[in-house]
Design a protein around this motif. Structure first.
Motif, PDB file in Angstrom:
ATOM      1  N   ALA A 168       0.828  -1.209   0.000  1.00 30.69           N
ATOM      2  CA  ALA A 168       0.000   0.000   0.000  1.00 30.69           C
ATOM      3  C   ALA A 168       0.864   1.263   0.000  1.00 30.69           C
ATOM      4  O   ALA A 168       0.526   2.266  -0.646  1.00 30.69           O
ATOM      5  CB  ALA A 168      -0.926  -0.011   1.216  1.00 30.69           C
ATOM      6  N   ARG A 169       1.992   1.214   0.709  1.00 28.34           N
ATOM      7  CA  ARG A 169       2.872   2.382   0.755  1.00 28.34           C
ATOM      8  C   ARG A 169       3.546   2.640  -0.589  1.00 28.34           C
ATOM      9  O   ARG A 169       3.906   3.773  -0.909  1.00 28.34           O
ATOM     10  CB  ARG A 169       3.918   2.174   1.846  1.00 28.34           C
ATOM     11  N   SER A 170       3.713   1.611  -1.393  1.00 26.08           N
ATOM     12  CA  SER A 170       4.426   1.769  -2.669  1.00 26.08           C
ATOM     13  C   SER A 170       3.719   2.726  -3.617  1.00 26.08           C
ATOM     14  O   SER A 170       4.371   3.397  -4.425  1.00 26.08           O
ATOM     15  CB  SER A 170       4.592   0.405  -3.341  1.00 26.08           C
ATOM     16  N   SER A 171       2.377   2.807  -3.543  1.00 25.22           N
ATOM     17  CA  SER A 171       1.662   3.704  -4.456  1.00 25.22           C
ATOM     18  C   SER A 171       1.873   5.171  -4.111  1.00 25.22           C
ATOM     19  O   SER A 171       1.567   6.046  -4.926  1.00 25.22           O
ATOM     20  CB  SER A 171       0.163   3.383  -4.428  1.00 25.22           C
ATOM     21  N   LEU A 172       2.395   5.471  -2.916  1.00 20.03           N
ATOM     22  CA  LEU A 172       2.675   6.850  -2.521  1.00 20.03           C
ATOM     23  C   LEU A 172       4.123   7.243  -2.805  1.00 20.03           C
ATOM     24  O   LEU A 172       4.472   8.420  -2.659  1.00 20.03           O
ATOM     25  CB  LEU A 172       2.388   7.038  -1.031  1.00 20.03           C
ATOM     26  N   LEU A 173       4.938   6.293  -3.192  1.00 22.03           N
ATOM     27  CA  LEU A 173       6.350   6.564  -3.476  1.00 22.03           C
ATOM     28  C   LEU A 173       6.564   6.712  -4.977  1.00 22.03           C
ATOM     29  O   LEU A 173       5.703   6.332  -5.788  1.00 22.03           O
ATOM     30  CB  LEU A 173       7.205   5.415  -2.931  1.00 22.03           C
ATOM     31  N   PRO A 174       7.699   7.305  -5.396  1.00 23.16           N
ATOM     32  CA  PRO A 174       7.962   7.503  -6.837  1.00 23.16           C
ATOM     33  C   PRO A 174       7.974   6.168  -7.582  1.00 23.16           C
ATOM     34  O   PRO A 174       8.449   5.148  -7.075  1.00 23.16           O
ATOM     35  CB  PRO A 174       9.340   8.172  -6.855  1.00 23.16           C
ATOM     36  N   GLN A 175       7.436   6.204  -8.798  1.00 25.80           N
ATOM     37  CA  GLN A 175       7.429   5.056  -9.682  1.00 25.80           C
ATOM     38  C   GLN A 175       8.362   5.360 -10.859  1.00 25.80           C
ATOM     39  O   GLN A 175       8.107   6.295 -11.628  1.00 25.80           O
ATOM     40  CB  GLN A 175       6.013   4.764 -10.203  1.00 25.80           C
ATOM     41  N   ILE A 176       9.428   4.626 -10.981  1.00 25.07           N
ATOM     42  CA  ILE A 176      10.425   4.874 -12.036  1.00 25.07           C
ATOM     43  C   ILE A 176      10.453   3.658 -12.952  1.00 25.07           C
ATOM     44  O   ILE A 176      10.561   2.511 -12.492  1.00 25.07           O
ATOM     45  CB  ILE A 176      11.818   5.119 -11.434  1.00 25.07           C
ATOM     46  N   SER A 177      10.377   3.932 -14.253  1.00 26.50           N
ATOM     47  CA  SER A 177      10.436   2.852 -15.235  1.00 26.50           C
ATOM     48  C   SER A 177      11.359   3.260 -16.370  1.00 26.50           C
ATOM     49  O   SER A 177      11.501   4.447 -16.695  1.00 26.50           O
ATOM     50  CB  SER A 177       9.038   2.539 -15.782  1.00 26.50           C
ATOM     51  N   ALA A 178      12.011   2.298 -16.953  1.00 27.89           N
ATOM     52  CA  ALA A 178      12.932   2.552 -18.069  1.00 27.89           C
ATOM     53  C   ALA A 178      12.725   1.473 -19.119  1.00 27.89           C
ATOM     54  O   ALA A 178      12.373   0.332 -18.803  1.00 27.89           O
ATOM     55  CB  ALA A 178      14.385   2.553 -17.593  1.00 27.89           C
ATOM     56  N   SER A 179      12.928   1.859 -20.385  1.00 31.46           N
ATOM     57  CA  SER A 179      12.798   0.906 -21.483  1.00 31.46           C
ATOM     58  C   SER A 179      13.801   1.255 -22.570  1.00 31.46           C
ATOM     59  O   SER A 179      14.242   2.411 -22.689  1.00 31.46           O
ATOM     60  CB  SER A 179      11.371   0.923 -22.049  1.00 31.46           C
ATOM     61  N   GLY A 180      14.185   0.295 -23.314  1.00 34.76           N
ATOM     62  CA  GLY A 180      15.137   0.514 -24.413  1.00 34.76           C
ATOM     63  C   GLY A 180      14.801  -0.383 -25.588  1.00 34.76           C
ATOM     64  O   GLY A 180      14.293  -1.493 -25.406  1.00 34.76           O
ATOM     65  N   THR A 181      15.109   0.094 -26.793  1.00 32.58           N
ATOM     66  CA  THR A 181      14.824  -0.664 -28.012  1.00 32.58           C
ATOM     67  C   THR A 181      16.012  -0.540 -28.963  1.00 32.58           C
ATOM     68  O   THR A 181      16.487   0.576 -29.232  1.00 32.58           O
ATOM     69  CB  THR A 181      13.553  -0.148 -28.709  1.00 32.58           C
ATOM     70  N   TYR A 182      16.461  -1.657 -29.471  1.00 31.07           N
ATOM     71  CA  TYR A 182      17.501  -1.660 -30.505  1.00 31.07           C
ATOM     72  C   TYR A 182      16.956  -2.408 -31.707  1.00 31.07           C
ATOM     73  O   TYR A 182      16.367  -3.477 -31.571  1.00 31.07           O
ATOM     74  CB  TYR A 182      18.765  -2.345 -30.000  1.00 31.07           C
ATOM     75  N   SER A 183      17.173  -1.836 -32.895  1.00 27.86           N
ATOM     76  CA  SER A 183      16.670  -2.453 -34.123  1.00 27.86           C
ATOM     77  C   SER A 183      17.752  -2.449 -35.193  1.00 27.86           C
ATOM     78  O   SER A 183      18.571  -1.524 -35.270  1.00 27.86           O
ATOM     79  CB  SER A 183      15.429  -1.702 -34.630  1.00 27.86           C
TER      80      SER A 183
END
Length: 480
Positions: free
Chosen positions: A73-88
């Motif tokens: 429950a506490r996690s929804s009040l903390l920053p959410q960081i996501s990263a993605s990468g694509t190579y083609s």
């Protein structure tokens, strides 16, 4: 002479060896007898149950699982960081055809010319993104955290209640085994006594001192005693199986209450005081109270589905493409591109209409809250009943034990008088059988009443929410 001398030496040697063997056996018995005589105590069984009882292990695992609801429950009040990468990496070849209108310089008319171009292109690209999201205004998330705190508190109360329940189950199973053992011993003693009475009746009938009806009465009583013994063995096996269910073992030679076991009145000696303590400290009642609060929190959480939310979002993106192209077999020419972007902004979400889902969930939560309040009332009434019943049970149990002690003495005297009358012919076989049956019944009931008294003590402490290992230790000190 030599033979006699050798024989004397042999006899002395055997005597010496016999003395040594006797000493060794006596030493073994000194150490072995305590282990044979001392049976498993109540605390021994309880310690085994703490390790082996699956119900307590289940309660502990449930508590550990529920505790994780708080960081979730506490996690929804903390920053959410996501990263993605694509190579083609792509390789494309083909042709393109196009038409062009031009003016014929000779005729002056428009002429359509079709051109076809062959091409070959190789390209590779790399793209990566990183995004940060942070809730700024989200009433539902804060309510979920408060609810999670209550859920964890309820899990702790439930586990403590499971520990107290284990103490009660151990005591009940322990003393049930002792009660069935005493019942079996009483039935066996009755069977042996009645068998002896039957033999005497047959002998008296053979010499004409009694009628055949006395022999038939004794035979009927003996047959019934055999059936009672078989039933008592079955009950003992069931009681032992109940104890094995908790400890995963079949302990033998359980310690019994001593003959001078004290009969202690509840302290305080006030029924209302015990009821008030139970209403304040009973763990099942505390769990139900927290459950009602959790249900009320769920109502607020579902209502927050109508509230707007505001969040912060920041992102950064980088794109790097490398490309080579050749047209109609000509030389390759580069066509590279590179870009980078970043941004930050606020996202406002205002729920307007969700097909009635939010309103339905609110009504559902309200009904669940009403159910939780009714459960709380039910548990409160049950707690009051158990506290009163256990308190009165101890008082009546003490009186019952004292009355049965006197009953054993009276039954013993009555049996002696009946047997004396039987010897002189003033009493019949039936009179002796009835007197002996009353004595065995009184002895068995006395032992069972002591076990019931001890179990009721544990039940009272559990109802009041004050049951602890020290209470079992006190009872254990009364065993021998």
């Amino acid at each position: 002479m030599k033979f006699k001398s050798t024989e004397k030496k042999s006899i002395k040697y055997r005597r010496k060896m016999d003395n040594k063997i006797a000493k060794i056996i006596s030493i073994i018995l000194v150490f072995a007898i305590p282990f044979i005589a001392n049976g498993a105590t109540l605390m021994d069984i309880y310690e085994d149950a703490l390790i082996n009882d699956p119900r307590l292990k289940e309660a502990y695992a449930n508590k550990e699982a529920i505790i994780e609801s708080k960081p979730q429950a506490r996690s929804s009040l903390l920053p959410q960081i996501s990263a993605s990468g694509t190579y083609s990496d792509t390789n494309t070849d083909g042709s393109s055809t196009f038409q062009q209108k031009i003016v014929d310089p000779i005729s002056g008319d428009f002429v359509v010319i079709t051109n076809t171009t062959q091409f070959d292109q190789e390209a590779d690209g790399l793209q990566w993104d990183i995004t940060l999201r942070q809730n700024i205004i989200d009433p539902g998330a804060w309510m979920m955290l408060k609810k999670a705190n209550k859920i964890v508190a309820q899990a702790e109360a439930d586990y403590l209640a499971a520990e107290q329940d284990l103490m009660l189950r151990v005591c009940s199973a322990y003393f049930d085994v002792l009660a069935t053992q005493d019942t079996l011993e009483s039935q066996q003693a009755a069977r042996r006594a009645i068998e002896k009475q039957l033999d005497q009746a047959k002998k008296r009938f053979e010499v004409g001192l009694i009628a055949i009806t006395d022999v038939q009465e004794a035979q009927a009583a003996f047959d019934q005693s055999v059936a009672n013994e078989i039933s008592a063995k079955r009950q003992l096996a069931t009681a032992k199986e109940m104890l094995r269910e908790i400890t995963d073992s079949y302990p033998e030679n359980l310690s019994k209450p001593s003959a001078d076991m004290p009969l202690v009145m509840p302290n305080p000696q006030s029924e209302n005081d015990w009821v008030n303590t139970a209403l304040q400290q009973n763990l099942n009642l505390l769990s139900a109270q927290v459950g009602a609060e959790i249900a009320r929190s769920e109502v607020n959480i579902q209502r927050s589905g109508h509230y707007p939310t505001l969040g912060l979002q920041a992102s950064k993106r980088d794109i790097d493409n490398n490309s080579l192209r050749s047209d109609s077999g000509g030389p390759y020419s580069p066509a590279d591109s590179e870009s980078a972007s970043d941004g930050i902004g606020l996202q406002l979400n205002i729920p307007i209409y969700s097909g009635g889902q939010t309103s339905s969930r609110v009504r559902q939560a309200v009904a669940q809250h009403r159910s939780a309040k009714e459960k709380l009332e039910r548990v409160a009434r049950e707690t009051t009943r158990k506290a009163r019943d256990s308190y009165l049970g101890i008082i009546s149990g003490i009186a019952t034990v004292k009355a049965l002690e006197q009953s054993v003495k009276s039954s013993t005297t009555a049996l002696q008088a009946t047997e004396a009358g039987y010897e002189v012919g003033t009493r019949t076989t039936v009179d002796v059988l009835d007197a002996r049956k009353r004595l065995f019944s009184a002895q068995t009931n006395l032992a069972i009443s002591k076990y019931d008294y001890l179990k009721t003590m544990v039940q009272l402490k559990q109802a009041a929410g004050t049951l602890s290992k020290a209470d079992l230790t006190q009872i254990n000190n009364w065993l021998q």
